[in-house]
Design an enzyme around this catalytic site. Structure first.
Site: not given
Ligand code: URA
Length: 447
Positions: A199, A180
């Protein structure tokens, strides 16, 4: 329409999303597990991600994506530790350093008889925004790459551990995020939500406080977009059984006065010593209070703020930070002697050509100036210079006379200084009258 799982073809799923269809839970699971195992080529994943950005992810797709990314790895289990587990996460900003303050405040507040645990897995700087891991690693010797067992040991010993995601945590996000970053597919609320929450949910927490940034230095440039993202994050966490709150906070100017890794650690130490800039102090206390409330340590937010302030006033939060640094291999002497943090060889003062008031700051540009100085990464494998950065002399609303210092640039490379100064010079907007101050906290979204 894609067929049953066994017959799924990636190209059909890409087409389905491209044409505005909604992907099923099984279809998303198929894509995400392919990303984690790296059995789907990057060009197909990138095409799917772009279709998600352009068409938008539905609530059901976001929920499936979060769950699939979470399940692509392990979920840590700290249920044997005798107390609530709570964390805080920010969507990212410039000078955004509250993690280093709130984590020791909350861990200190629990005390030995009723511990509260803060298992905090953070990230590195992203684009123009700073990252907690980079800031912590500016402390000589500090290790963030803890193994699962080391993370647990530090958490047990200090009630807090500050690490980076281990390879076992949400590996699908690791791969998709890197894609991304280089394919223009970061800015999608559904993808951001799944990335962050997969996460955070893997930390084995009971509660999460989100600091969703809004403004020129944030990924969400306006309050409405930030609120929509916050609602999505809160709803997703709640559906997974977590106690959640999101604060929409200002990122139209840097938080505090220092930007750059070691400079930011220094400012955090000032706050832990009861000093430091008012905005950083206020937001850190507010976030800590919410963490303590969601963890069940206090009956209401007012009591949470009182407890958080007490942790700072008594030095217990600072002592906790010292303990964490020691446990994670860092030089704890920086707490009493911040001059031991890396220092840039040279400084240059940028002076104002105008008199009046600072009315606006191009916050993203200031973050980019820090990256150019070497304080962040332009490419994923760049190493960073922990010592460089910017100390702001003026912030929005401050009066200024021509010749006064706008900021001091801490630098090590002459070739980078000029470009950074040009950016910084164009980052301050002036007016004859003071402008109305934006609030620090716009809105709170509770589950
Ligand atoms: N922080 C993240 O961990 N993922 C994202 O997509 C954007 C900010």
């Amino acid at each position: 329409m894609a067929g049953p799982p066994g017959l799924m073809r990636i190209v059909d799923l890409i087409r389905k999303k491209r044409d505005g269809g909604e992907l099923s839970r099984e279809e998303i699971l198929f894509l995400v597990s392919g990303a984690a195992r790296q059995t789907i080529p990057d060009y197909q994943l990138a095409a799917w991600l772009m279709a998600m950005v352009c068409r938008g992810a539905t609530r059901a797709e976001t929920a499936s994506l979060t769950e699939a990314m979470l399940r692509s790895g392990e979920v840590m289990d700290f249920s044997d530790l005798p107390g609530p587990k709570v964390d805080k996460h920010s969507t990212g900003g410039v000078g955004d350093k509250t993690s280093l303050i709130v984590a020791p405040i909350v861990a200190a507040a629990g005390g030995p008889s009723s511990p509260v645990y803060v298992p905090m897995l953070s990230g590195r700087g992203l684009g123009h925004t700073g990252g907690t891991l980079d800031k912590l690693e500016s402390i000589p010797g500090f290790r963030t790459n803890l193994s699962k067992q080391e993370f647990r040991d530090v958490l047990t010993a200090c009630n807090c551990a500050l690490g980076g995601p281990t390879p076992e945590i949400a590996p699908a996000d690791k791969h998709l995020y890197a894609l991304r970053d280089v394919t223009g597919t970061v800015e999608s609320p559904g993808l951001i939500c799944a990335s962050i929450m997969s996460k955070k949910l893997a930390e084995g927490i009971d509660a999460l406080v989100l600091d969703v940034k809004a403004g020129s230095g944030a990924f969400m440039k306006n309050e409405n977009d930030a609120a929509a993202l916050a609602e999505l994050l809160v709803e997703t966490g709640k559906r997974m059984g977590k106690r959640m709150v999101a604060l929409i906070t200002d990122m139209d100017q840097p938080l505090g006065r220092n930007i750059g890794n070691a400079l930011e650690v220094k400012e955090c130490l000032q706050v832990l010593n009861g000093q430091g800039p008012a905005d950083l102090r206020e937001l850190s206390i507010e976030l800590s209070a919410w963490m303590l409330l969601l963890a069940g340590c206090t009956a209401d937010l007012v009591a949470g703020k009182r407890l958080a302030e007490e942790m700072v006033a008594t030095g217990r939060a600072r002592d906790k930070f010292r303990e964490i640094i020691r446990q994670q291999g860092g030089d704890e002497r920086v707490v009493d002697d911040p001059a031991r943090l890396p220092q840039a060889k040279r400084t240059e003062v940028l002076r104002s050509a105008h008199s009046g008031f600072v009315s606006r700051m191009a916050c993203e540009q200031i973050g980019t100036a820090c990256v150019i100085l070497g304080g962040g990464r332009e490419k994923q494998d760049d190493s960073i210079d922990p010592a460089v950065g910017i100390a702001l002399g003026k912030k929005v609303g401050d009066s200024i006379r021509a010749g006064e210092a706008l900021c001091t640039v801490h630098y090590n490379s002459d070739s980078r200084l000029r470009e950074a100064l040009d950016l910084l010079e164009g980052s301050f907007v002036f007016a004859d009258e003071p402008s109305a101050q934006r609030p620090l906290i716009f809105k709170t979204i509770e589950s």
